[in-house]
Scaffold this active site. Structure first.
Site, short mmCIF file in Angstrom:
data_model
loop_
_atom_site.label_atom_id
_atom_site.label_comp_id
_atom_site.label_asym_id
_atom_site.label_seq_id
_atom_site.Cartn_x
_atom_site.Cartn_y
_atom_site.Cartn_z
N PRO A 66 0.84 -1.21 0.00
CA PRO A 66 0.00 0.00 0.00
C PRO A 66 0.87 1.25 0.00
CG PRO A 66 -0.77 -1.60 1.63
CD PRO A 66 0.56 -2.09 1.15
N ASP A 276 57.31 -30.77 -4.28
CA ASP A 276 58.41 -31.03 -3.37
C ASP A 276 57.91 -31.30 -1.96
OD1 ASP A 276 60.34 -30.81 -5.28
OD2 ASP A 276 60.93 -28.76 -4.79
N LYS A 298 62.81 -33.92 -2.57
CA LYS A 298 64.19 -34.28 -2.30
C LYS A 298 64.57 -33.64 -0.97
CE LYS A 298 65.82 -32.48 -6.11
NZ LYS A 298 64.56 -32.06 -6.75
N GLY A 330 59.68 -22.05 -2.43
CA GLY A 330 60.41 -20.82 -2.70
C GLY A 330 60.26 -20.35 -4.13
N ASP A 331 61.37 -19.91 -4.71
CA ASP A 331 61.38 -19.47 -6.10
C ASP A 331 62.08 -20.52 -6.94
OD1 ASP A 331 61.07 -17.63 -8.31
OD2 ASP A 331 63.22 -17.30 -8.15
N THR A 359 61.10 -15.97 -2.72
CA THR A 359 62.19 -16.81 -2.22
C THR A 359 62.29 -16.71 -0.71
OG1 THR A 359 64.51 -17.38 -2.56
CG2 THR A 359 63.98 -15.03 -2.43
N ALA A 360 62.88 -17.73 -0.09
CA ALA A 360 62.91 -17.81 1.37
C ALA A 360 63.66 -16.65 2.00
CB ALA A 360 63.55 -19.14 1.78
N MET A 413 69.46 -23.90 3.12
CA MET A 413 69.60 -25.31 3.51
C MET A 413 70.99 -25.57 4.10
SD MET A 413 66.60 -26.28 2.75
CE MET A 413 66.70 -28.06 2.99
#
Length: 502
Positions: A66, A276, A298, A330-331, A359-360, A413
């Site tokens: 309405p 990996d 690896k 990483g890269d 990368t790390a 590493m």
């Protein structure tokens, strides 16, 4: 070749294929409302938004309200011409006769009693009903919408957190360019030709994958886009055999939020993913669910696939017409053995592309809150492998050059070699007081890190654990990291940190 047995994970393993469909709180469906009658009740601002939305979807909306119930926003909607569909107001309340031949029914009700009456009337008429902001009286709910029509995305939090749904919508909108709408319309125009000329299966998928890459990375389709896509259809049809390809993808340091958008698109277009051991589960969860996933990691002192075996797998799947993603932590271009893989693929005539990752070393700097190239402390940064394929420090390292007090050196590493790294650097003139920063599992939930001096490096790494993927930073840029209280920097995970102060 016995190591290949490592690449066929048990389906029940967490890192294997996920369940096909997890439990759903609600089922997302899409109504075709073009030319369909939709009942709308109420003249509020909330009702105005729903009426405009339904008309935009092509519905013929009949509004029962309405004159005294019409608010300003509803009045504006009624005065404007909808982008699609139609909107007609009847100057009366809704009644039992309102639901005849309706596809949907939506209302904004002032009380639970009115909401219950509307929901019951809709249910009795066999019409799906929604009472705005009253989920107990709804047989369906509206989601938050991302509109790239004809691409339309609906987001639902099952009514629990609408603001979260809106935040998710904003995030998705940044990933889907507005130009996507033009590509989706182009897809509709060439779909018939694709269906007619390309057989179902690899040929059609090859076309649509390449089309999708254009749609998600390019600007709006230009005047030549349709002709270019038609030529692509013809090229694939004439080839009769679409060759496979390989994409080397950097997964970054671990957190899924640190993936690039291009990396995510590659994962979602993959037929086979060779990943990996350091790639996190949350990253694998972003991959196409139908993709075959194979662990080819690896890791020092563990049984693993040889590089030659990984190369052979990529070549075999690519020659079978598959899109193979080689997913590396990483890269891919930093200590990822990408050079060997690229050479092997090119020798076989297989197309290969590279998607770089963070990368790390960059993640290490972010985690410790430093700049690797602080203008007053380091004029250069070097990335150095912390081990050779024989498991010892590379014999070719120039330790005299590495023992530079005005440089930042990152050893990848290098956990097991930490005592030897410190001894070589000190022997070649770098002070034992030189700051160092060490981190393992960077950006993951179990990240650990410590800081101290070069003379303490072996002890710091021993406390973190040589079995972990350890990154070592050496240089004066890490001076403040030796403080007993180091701030936690957000890398997309709630890392529990091991603080090792000097």
């Amino acid at each position: 070749m016995a190591a290949l047995s490592l690449t066929t994970p048990d389906p029940a393993e967490r890192r294997g294929r996920s369940q096909r469909i997890e439990a759903l709180a609600t089922l997302p469906v899409f109504f075709d409302l073009t030319g369909k009658r939709v009942v709308m009740a109420g003249g509020s601002a909330a009702a105005a938004w729903k009426a405009e939305l339904l008309a935009a979807a092509g519905a013929d909306v009949v509004l029962y309200a309405p004159s005294g119930e019409i608010g300003e926003e509803m009045a504006a909607v009624l005065a404007a011409r909808p982008a699609a569909g139609s909107l007609t107001r009847l100057d009366r309340p809704w009644g039992l006769d309102s639901f005849a031949h309706a596809a949907l029914a939506v209302a904004d009700c002032a009380s639970d009693a009115e909401a219950k009456a509307f929901a019951c009337a809709a249910r009795a008429a066999g019409v799906p009903g929604n009472v705005i902001d009253r989920p107990d009286f709804c047989s369906f709910r509206f989601g938050t919408i991302v509109n790239r029509s004809p691409v339309v995305l609906g987001i639902s939090t099952d009514g629990a957190a609408p603001i979260l749904g809106q935040a998710i919508r904003r995030r998705i909108e940044t990933l889907l360019p507005p130009a996507l709408a033009g590509w989706a319309r182009l897809a509709a125009t060439i779909r018939g030709e694709v269906m007619a000329r390309l057989e179902a299966g690899p040929l059609r998928r090859a076309f649509w994958e390449r089309f999708a890459e254009k749609a998600l990375t390019a600007s709006a389709p230009d005047d030549d886009a349709a002709a270019n896509m038609q030529r692509l259809v013809a090229d694939i049809a004439d080839a009769k055999n679409v060759g496979g390809r390989v994409t080397l993808v950097g997964a970054g340091p671990g957190a899924a939020e640190l993936l690039t958008m291009k990396a995510v698109r590659a994962l979602q277009a993959a037929d086979v993913i060779l990943f990996d051991d350091l790639v996190s589960d949350e990253i694998l969860e972003l991959a196409r669910r139908e993709a075959k996933r194979m662990l080819v990691g690896k890791r020092a002192a563990r049984e693993s696939c040889r590089q030659e075996e990984i190369n052979a797998l990529m070549i075999r799947f690519a020659k079978a017409g598959k899109h193979v993603v080689r997913l590396k932590s990483g890269d891919v271009s930093v200590f990822g053995r990408a050079g060997e893989e690229i050479a092997a693929l090119k020798a076989e005539g297989i197309a290969v592309a590279i998607v770089p990752g963070i990368t790390a070393a960059s993640a290490l700097a972010a985690s410790f809150g430093v700049s690797l190239t602080h203008r007053d402390r380091a004029s250069q940064v070097r990335f150095v492998t912390g081990h050779s394929k024989e498991g010892v420090l590379p014999a070719t390292l120039n330790w005299t050059a590495l023992a530079d007090d005005h440089a930042t050196t990152i050893f990848y590493m290098g956990g097991r070699m930490a005592p030897a790294i410190a001894a070589h650097l000190i022997a070649h003139g770098l002070p034992g007081s030189t700051p160092v920063a060490v981190a393992a599992n960077i950006s993951r939930h179990d990240e650990m890190r410590g800081a101290g001096t070069l003379a303490e490096l072996a002890a710091i790494v021993a406390r973190i654990g040589v079995e972990r993927p350890v990154l070592i930073g050496v240089g004066r840029v890490f001076l403040e990291c030796q403080a007993s209280e180091m701030p936690e920097y957000d890398l997309g995970s709630s890392a529990s940190l091991l603080q090792i102060a000097s």
